[in-house]
Design an enzyme around this catalytic site. Structure first.
Site, PDB file in Angstrom:
ATOM      1  N   MET A  43       0.739  -1.206   0.249  1.00 41.46           N
ATOM      2  CA  MET A  43       0.036   0.298   0.355  1.00 41.46           C
ATOM      3  C   MET A  43       0.548   1.543  -0.391  1.00 41.46           C
ATOM      4  O   MET A  43       0.327   2.673   0.631  1.00 41.46           O
ATOM      5  CB  MET A  43      -1.090   0.211   1.111  1.00 41.46           C
ATOM      6  CG  MET A  43      -2.175  -1.155   1.149  1.00 41.46           C
ATOM      7  SD  MET A  43      -3.624  -1.121   1.976  1.00 41.46           S
ATOM      8  CE  MET A  43      -3.182  -0.482   3.695  1.00 41.46           C
ATOM      9  N   LEU A  46       5.945   3.106   1.391  1.00 44.98           N
ATOM     10  CA  LEU A  46       7.778   2.333   1.952  1.00 44.98           C
ATOM     11  C   LEU A  46       8.240   2.088   3.181  1.00 44.98           C
ATOM     12  O   LEU A  46       8.717   3.281   2.644  1.00 44.98           O
ATOM     13  CB  LEU A  46       8.044   1.826   0.121  1.00 44.98           C
ATOM     14  CG  LEU A  46       7.586   1.226  -1.145  1.00 44.98           C
ATOM     15  CD1 LEU A  46       8.073   0.946  -2.080  1.00 44.98           C
ATOM     16  CD2 LEU A  46       6.237   0.899  -0.454  1.00 44.98           C
ATOM     17  N   HIS A  50       9.126  -3.571   3.428  1.00 46.54           N
ATOM     18  CA  HIS A  50       8.528  -3.849   2.015  1.00 46.54           C
ATOM     19  C   HIS A  50       9.967  -4.120   1.254  1.00 46.54           C
ATOM     20  O   HIS A  50       9.340  -4.827   0.397  1.00 46.54           O
ATOM     21  CB  HIS A  50       7.852  -2.525   1.646  1.00 46.54           C
ATOM     22  CG  HIS A  50       6.549  -1.644   2.247  1.00 46.54           C
ATOM     23  ND1 HIS A  50       6.594  -0.636   2.816  1.00 46.54           N
ATOM     24  CD2 HIS A  50       5.448  -2.621   2.434  1.00 46.54           C
ATOM     25  CE1 HIS A  50       5.703  -0.471   3.467  1.00 46.54           C
ATOM     26  NE2 HIS A  50       4.447  -1.171   3.037  1.00 46.54           N
ATOM     27  N   GLN A  74     -10.767  -2.487   1.954  1.00 43.64           N
ATOM     28  CA  GLN A  74      -9.710  -3.398   3.028  1.00 43.64           C
ATOM     29  C   GLN A  74      -9.857  -2.544   3.712  1.00 43.64           C
ATOM     30  O   GLN A  74      -9.287  -3.148   5.588  1.00 43.64           O
ATOM     31  CB  GLN A  74      -8.211  -4.249   2.709  1.00 43.64           C
ATOM     32  CG  GLN A  74      -7.467  -3.046   2.582  1.00 43.64           C
ATOM     33  CD  GLN A  74      -5.957  -3.953   2.330  1.00 43.64           C
ATOM     34  OE1 GLN A  74      -5.829  -4.093   1.399  1.00 43.64           O
ATOM     35  NE2 GLN A  74      -4.399  -3.985   3.331  1.00 43.64           N
ATOM     36  N   ARG A 200       1.938   2.888   9.629  1.00 39.79           N
ATOM     37  CA  ARG A 200       0.988   3.476  10.566  1.00 39.79           C
ATOM     38  C   ARG A 200       1.742   4.183  11.781  1.00 39.79           C
ATOM     39  O   ARG A 200       1.516   4.335  12.640  1.00 39.79           O
ATOM     40  CB  ARG A 200       0.272   2.717  10.875  1.00 39.79           C
ATOM     41  CG  ARG A 200      -1.002   1.949   9.623  1.00 39.79           C
ATOM     42  CD  ARG A 200      -1.836   1.620  10.600  1.00 39.79           C
ATOM     43  NE  ARG A 200      -3.234   1.180   9.687  1.00 39.79           N
ATOM     44  CZ  ARG A 200      -3.803   0.552   8.917  1.00 39.79           C
ATOM     45  NH1 ARG A 200      -2.896  -0.608   8.787  1.00 39.79           N
ATOM     46  NH2 ARG A 200      -4.384   0.547   7.759  1.00 39.79           N
TER      47      ARG A 200
HETATM   48  P1  AMP Z   1       1.529  -2.809   3.282  1.00 39.23           P
HETATM   49  O1  AMP Z   1       1.909  -2.150   2.362  1.00 39.23           O
HETATM   50  O2  AMP Z   1       1.587  -1.939   5.276  1.00 39.23           O
HETATM   51  O3  AMP Z   1      -0.193  -3.332   2.879  1.00 39.23           O
HETATM   52  O4  AMP Z   1       2.238  -4.442   3.177  1.00 39.23           O
HETATM   53  C1  AMP Z   1       3.426  -4.637   1.961  1.00 39.23           C
HETATM   54  C2  AMP Z   1       3.613  -5.955   2.692  1.00 39.23           C
HETATM   55  O5  AMP Z   1       4.721  -5.812   3.351  1.00 39.23           O
HETATM   56  C3  AMP Z   1       2.832  -7.052   3.555  1.00 39.23           C
HETATM   57  O6  AMP Z   1       3.048  -8.132   2.661  1.00 39.23           O
HETATM   58  C4  AMP Z   1       3.320  -6.817   4.572  1.00 39.23           C
HETATM   59  O7  AMP Z   1       3.345  -8.040   5.956  1.00 39.23           O
HETATM   60  C5  AMP Z   1       4.698  -6.278   4.491  1.00 39.23           C
HETATM   61  N1  AMP Z   1       5.146  -6.017   5.125  1.00 39.23           N
HETATM   62  C6  AMP Z   1       5.019  -4.300   6.168  1.00 39.23           C
HETATM   63  N2  AMP Z   1       5.278  -3.905   7.231  1.00 39.23           N
HETATM   64  C7  AMP Z   1       6.570  -5.233   7.147  1.00 39.23           C
HETATM   65  C8  AMP Z   1       7.736  -5.734   8.405  1.00 39.23           C
HETATM   66  N3  AMP Z   1       8.295  -4.628   9.309  1.00 39.23           N
HETATM   67  N4  AMP Z   1       8.143  -6.759   7.732  1.00 39.23           N
HETATM   68  C9  AMP Z   1       7.791  -7.398   6.958  1.00 39.23           C
HETATM   69  N5  AMP Z   1       7.264  -7.129   5.830  1.00 39.23           N
HETATM   70  C10 AMP Z   1       6.410  -6.439   5.765  1.00 39.23           C
END
Ligand code: AMP
Length: 294
Positions: A43, A46, A50, A74, A200
């Site tokens: 999302m 980054l 990510h 979502q 967040r």
């Molecule tokens: P999001 O942008 O929050 O939807 O996250 C996108 C992807 O990055 C998802 O697969 C998350 O689980 C992964 N992700 C987010 N934060 C972390 C983190 N701290 N460590 C590893 N993967 C992450």
């Protein structure tokens, strides 16, 4: 299609796509050339968590595609969709610096036009834990991930263990619906003080930011207690809550002990167990988890 050259001459160009059709054509051409395709949905906003998914894709695939899409389906109406951080220029620069080949940043109206009506419900595993607090969340996640994997028929799709339950939901959907991508799950990337990286975290006030690492400390406490021979979940749970209460400012929503790789609760630690938690710090909701009892 815009092409963003990265600063380093040795790096590859990052292609920016806003149209699914154009991205699909690019992916099809790459596949015909014999390239394997890795895909990491995000999302945006980054961070290093990510980017670890991009790095994993780079190691295992010839072509790495990321998506940056704040998926409205979502978020519940009272949640943070409107204020969710968005910074595509920064995201593309970061992706280019990690050797990502293409980024897909579709418009909301193209992904979810007004007459959109098909949703993916992955069933019972979406109703517990996060599902109790966010009842429509996983239906939005599963739907958008399936759509994205239709646009980018990847060999491997990369997710972070930070969203433990999400990885189970995606695996189940991929399995049930014959999606050909292999699901790869990458470790949680943390700040130096243990706080799991999250877009967040930017919402946290300085005080909340100081309190937030207690979440990880409580997970570490659980791990240490289990390693020291404590098997009773009730005992570990109450010690975790004690630590969090001492810190102050943290309102626990749940602490769940589940058999690792499932959402099935356990009372006794008798094998690999995931401790997953969610807490509210002021207006910010954070989740984290740790595998214990190995
Ligand atoms: P999001 O942008 O929050 O939807 O996250 C996108 C992807 O990055 C998802 O697969 C998350 O689980 C992964 N992700 C987010 N934060 C972390 C983190 N701290 N460590 C590893 N993967 C992450």
């Amino acid at each position: 299609v815009s092409i963003i050259m990265s600063n380093e001459p040795t790096q590859r160009a990052l292609r920016l796509f806003t149209e699914g059709k154009a991205l699909r054509e690019f992916v099809d051409i790459m596949r015909r050339e014999g390239c394997s395709i890795g895909f990491a949905p995000t999302m945006g906003a980054l961070h290093a968590g990510h980017l670890s998914l991009i790095d994993a894709g780079r190691l295992e695939c010839d072509v790495v595609v990321a998506s940056v899409f704040v998926n409205p389906t979502q978020f519940a109406p009272h949640e943070d969709f409107d204020k969710y951080p968005r910074n595509l220029a920064n995201d593309t620069a970061l992706l280019a610096s990690r050797g990502c080949d293409a980024v897909f940043a579709p418009r909301v109206g193209d992904m979810f036009p007004a007459d959109f009506s098909t949703f993916v419900d992955v069933g019972p595993i979406t109703r517990v834990l996060e599902g109790e607090y966010r009842p429509t969340h996983f239906r939005g996640v599963a739907t958008v991930v399936l759509k994205l994997l239709q646009i980018v028929p990847a060999d491997r799709a990369y997710f972070g263990r930070k969203d433990y339950q999400q990885t189970l939901v995606i695996r189940k959907m991929v399995d049930d619906l014959n999606v050909s991508a292999e699901v790869r799950v990458c470790p949680i990337v943390r700040e130096a003080d243990g706080l799991a990286m999250s877009s967040r975290n930017a919402y946290l006030s300085p005080d909340e930011r100081r309190q937030a690492p207690a979440l990880y400390r409580s997970l570490r406490l659980a791990s240490e207690l289990a390693a020291g021979g404590e098997r009773r979940v009730s005992v570990i749970d109450s010690k975790m809550r004690g630590l969090l209460q001492q810190t102050g400012g943290i309102e626990v929503q749940y602490i769940a002990f589940v058999a690792d790789g499932t959402v099935t609760p356990v009372d006794i630690i008798s094998g690999p167990t995931t401790v997953a938690l969610a807490a509210q710090l002021g207006k910010t909701r954070l989740i984290d988890n740790l595998r214990i009892g190995d």
